[in-house]
Scaffold this motif. Structure first.
Motif, mmCIF file in Angstrom:
data_model
loop_
_atom_site.group_PDB
_atom_site.id
_atom_site.type_symbol
_atom_site.label_atom_id
_atom_site.label_comp_id
_atom_site.label_asym_id
_atom_site.label_seq_id
_atom_site.Cartn_x
_atom_site.Cartn_y
_atom_site.Cartn_z
ATOM 1 N N LEU A 18 0.804 -1.230 -0.083
ATOM 2 C CA LEU A 18 0.088 -0.038 -0.060
ATOM 3 C C LEU A 18 0.791 1.362 0.221
ATOM 4 N N CYS A 19 1.922 1.062 0.692
ATOM 5 C CA CYS A 19 2.912 2.277 0.463
ATOM 6 C C CYS A 19 3.249 2.667 -0.868
ATOM 7 N N PHE A 20 3.509 1.444 -1.598
ATOM 8 C CA PHE A 20 3.554 1.611 -2.971
ATOM 9 C C PHE A 20 2.628 2.251 -3.831
ATOM 10 N N PHE A 21 1.504 2.287 -3.537
ATOM 11 C CA PHE A 21 0.441 2.983 -3.924
ATOM 12 C C PHE A 21 0.421 4.456 -3.417
ATOM 13 N N SER A 22 0.575 4.519 -2.151
ATOM 14 C CA SER A 22 0.304 5.830 -1.472
ATOM 15 C C SER A 22 1.387 6.825 -1.694
ATOM 16 N N THR A 23 2.641 6.573 -2.082
ATOM 17 C CA THR A 23 3.822 7.252 -2.187
ATOM 18 C C THR A 23 3.946 8.108 -3.538
ATOM 19 N N ARG A 24 3.040 7.692 -4.322
ATOM 20 C CA ARG A 24 3.043 8.205 -6.059
ATOM 21 C C ARG A 24 2.786 9.795 -5.768
ATOM 22 N N SER A 25 3.543 10.258 -6.474
ATOM 23 C CA SER A 25 3.315 11.759 -6.394
ATOM 24 C C SER A 25 2.577 12.555 -7.792
ATOM 25 N N ALA A 26 2.570 11.681 -8.805
ATOM 26 C CA ALA A 26 2.071 11.913 -9.787
ATOM 27 C C ALA A 26 0.695 12.670 -9.825
ATOM 28 N N THR A 27 0.354 13.673 -10.678
ATOM 29 C CA THR A 27 -0.891 14.163 -10.518
ATOM 30 C C THR A 27 -1.843 13.339 -11.874
ATOM 31 N N VAL A 28 -3.192 13.560 -11.828
ATOM 32 C CA VAL A 28 -4.181 12.698 -12.703
ATOM 33 C C VAL A 28 -3.855 13.137 -14.061
ATOM 34 N N GLU A 29 -2.933 14.216 -14.447
ATOM 35 C CA GLU A 29 -2.726 14.732 -15.932
ATOM 36 C C GLU A 29 -1.489 13.687 -16.434
ATOM 37 N N ASN A 30 -0.828 13.070 -15.453
ATOM 38 C CA ASN A 30 0.242 12.162 -15.915
ATOM 39 C C ASN A 30 -0.261 10.729 -16.052
ATOM 40 N N TYR A 31 -1.432 10.486 -15.763
ATOM 41 C CA TYR A 31 -1.996 9.131 -16.021
ATOM 42 C C TYR A 31 -2.591 9.153 -17.435
ATOM 43 N N ASP A 32 -2.794 7.682 -18.062
ATOM 44 C CA ASP A 32 -3.464 7.577 -19.281
ATOM 45 C C ASP A 32 -4.768 7.004 -19.005
ATOM 46 N N TYR A 33 -5.651 7.389 -19.843
ATOM 47 C CA TYR A 33 -6.958 6.770 -19.751
ATOM 48 C C TYR A 33 -6.692 5.464 -20.456
ATOM 49 N N PRO A 34 -7.895 4.571 -20.360
ATOM 50 C CA PRO A 34 -7.820 3.178 -20.952
ATOM 51 C C PRO A 34 -7.639 3.295 -22.525
ATOM 52 N N TYR A 35 -6.995 2.547 -23.065
ATOM 53 C CA TYR A 35 -6.655 2.258 -24.306
ATOM 54 C C TYR A 35 -8.086 2.651 -25.186
ATOM 55 N N LEU A 36 -8.063 3.433 -26.049
ATOM 56 C CA LEU A 36 -9.433 3.872 -27.058
ATOM 57 C C LEU A 36 -10.413 4.553 -26.153
ATOM 58 N N TRP A 37 -10.203 4.994 -25.176
ATOM 59 C CA TRP A 37 -11.147 5.766 -24.308
ATOM 60 C C TRP A 37 -12.139 6.795 -25.110
ATOM 61 N N ASP A 38 -11.104 7.535 -25.860
ATOM 62 C CA ASP A 38 -11.708 8.727 -26.648
ATOM 63 C C ASP A 38 -12.591 8.351 -27.883
ATOM 64 N N GLN A 39 -12.254 7.216 -28.087
ATOM 65 C CA GLN A 39 -12.942 6.526 -29.513
ATOM 66 C C GLN A 39 -14.197 5.812 -29.332
ATOM 67 N N VAL A 40 -14.747 5.587 -28.231
ATOM 68 C CA VAL A 40 -15.816 4.800 -27.774
ATOM 69 C C VAL A 40 -17.048 5.637 -27.146
ATOM 70 N N PRO A 41 -18.239 5.115 -27.636
ATOM 71 C CA PRO A 41 -19.222 6.158 -27.053
ATOM 72 C C PRO A 41 -19.327 6.224 -25.659
ATOM 73 N N GLY A 42 -19.800 7.426 -25.237
ATOM 74 C CA GLY A 42 -19.884 7.607 -23.730
ATOM 75 C C GLY A 42 -21.352 8.001 -23.313
ATOM 76 N N SER A 43 -22.375 7.998 -24.398
ATOM 77 C CA SER A 43 -23.678 8.273 -24.246
ATOM 78 C C SER A 43 -24.627 7.375 -25.026
ATOM 79 N N ILE A 44 -25.812 7.096 -24.368
ATOM 80 C CA ILE A 44 -26.813 6.413 -25.045
ATOM 81 C C ILE A 44 -27.156 6.829 -26.609
ATOM 82 N N GLU A 45 -27.187 8.043 -26.762
ATOM 83 C CA GLU A 45 -27.544 8.520 -27.855
ATOM 84 C C GLU A 45 -26.523 8.123 -29.081
ATOM 85 N N ASP A 46 -25.151 8.218 -28.624
ATOM 86 C CA ASP A 46 -24.036 7.843 -29.483
ATOM 87 C C ASP A 46 -23.793 6.557 -29.597
#
Length: 359
Positions: A18-46
């Motif tokens: 758990l220390c391995f998890f809690s000592t990370r200093s990165a911000t959310v901007e440094n993390y990647d979204y799941p692969y193809l996240w921006d290419q899949v529909p995120g609303s029922i209408e799409d």
């Protein structure tokens, strides 16, 4: 093994993990979204419509990812106060782990099967993969429960899941079918959406209203649903599915056991914390030798995670499960759940505990 020695080992090993998890200093901007996240529909209408139906294929990586995106987007209003851009949403742990499984090859066909590896099957999720089968019961019942409760609002068309004929009897593709076979799992998965739908507004800000969502409660429901899916999936797929090597199979068992410790501590499942969990997730499938000694191409974070999950699951096995049971008992205390990560972070600094230059 006595309770004292089990608890001492538990503190040491979970401290590293758990220390391995809690000592990370990165911000959310440094993390990647799941692969193809921006290419899949995120609303029922799409979602694409054919013959007055919305057909989603849970064995297409993109469609299953879209199910996660729908749940994350439609629940966003309940997490406004917990992070910008919906990063405080509790469903991120499930979505990011699924993406990690795919990009690390754990949903692939281990053979050179030309059918499954043909271009039209580029995003195919293999039914024979042990990881794919277990993750199916983490993802799909959540989505079907949301549909059952009209969580996505009025639907212009009925949503149907496309079955795979291979191993058809091992999977359920509708709420009623899943509920008939696994009523306890479906009851647990319904709880999270019932809870969210019961929330009341605490602010009437036109742009960003807030709701009285209790994060401790919602994290608990999310992890409970995850574990319910694992409990259904493991007996179906762990022994008779393909994990590609004995080392990969042992890693899967150890990793899922270790996650139970995090679940008991109500470890936050938001975007940043989910990314922290997966920072050291091995970038490729393990060989049997990798499980004994991590390969030269594994970085220091991967080596820490592999060492930690091996030790934690090993001690739990030696203790006959007492390791996990003691931890769960202690974590029933709200004070213990809140204090555990802080105490662990103070007690250890993981680079000094594990030699990170080992091969």
């Amino acid at each position: 093994m006595g309770n004292h020695s089990v608890w001492s080992s538990l503190i040491i090993l979970l401290s590293v993990f758990l220390c391995f998890f809690s000592t990370r200093s990165a911000t959310v901007e440094n993390y990647d979204y799941p692969y193809l996240w921006d290419q899949v529909p995120g609303s029922i209408e799409d979602l694409p419509v054919k013959d007055d139906q919305i057909i989603m294929d849970p064995w297409d990586y993109r469609d299953r990812l879209s199910m996660y995106k729908l749940m994350i987007n439609h629940s966003a209003k309940y997490f406004t106060q917990f992070g910008i851009n919906n990063t405080g949403n509790v469903f991120w742990a499930l979505a990011t782990f699924y993406g990690k499984l795919y990009v690390t090859g754990r949903c692939d066909n281990p053979s050179n099967d030309l059918v499954n590896n043909s271009p039209e099957k580029e995003n195919f999720v293999l039914t024979k993969s042990g990881w794919s089968g277990i993750s199916y019961y983490v993802a799909i019942p959540f989505f079907l429960s949301a549909l059952k409760l009209n969580f996505f609002g009025p639907l212009p068309y009925q949503i149907e899941l496309l079955p795979q004929e291979e191993r058809r009897s091992d999977f359920c593709y509708s709420f009623d079918e899943c509920n008939a076979s696994y009523p306890q799992m479906m009851a647990i998965d319904l709880k999270i959406f019932e809870y969210l739908q019961s929330r009341e507004k605490t602010s009437n800000n036109a742009e960003n209203p807030t709701y009285n969502t209790d994060m401790e409660t919602i994290i608990h429901y999310t992890w409970s649903g995850h574990q319910a899916g694992v409990d259904v999936g493991k007996p179906l797929f762990y022994d008779k599915s393909q994990f590609y090597s004995a080392g990969e199979k042992d890693f899967a068992e150890s990793f899922l056991t270790t996650i139970e410790f995090l679940e008991a501590a109500n470890y936050p499942s938001d975007f940043k914390n989910a990314s922290d969990i997966l920072l050291g997730f091995p970038h490729r499938r393990l060989t049997t030798g990798d499980w004994l000694i991590p390969g030269w191409d594994f970085d220091k974070y991967e080596k820490v995670l592999l060492t930690a999950v091996k030790l934690i699951s090993g001690i739990n096995s030696i203790s006959g499960g007492a390791f996990l049971n003691i931890w769960k008992t202690i974590m029933m205390s709200e004070t213990a759940r809140k204090d555990a990560p802080v105490l662990i972070k103070i007690m250890f600094d993981f680079p000094e505990f594990i030699p990170l230059d080992i091969n």
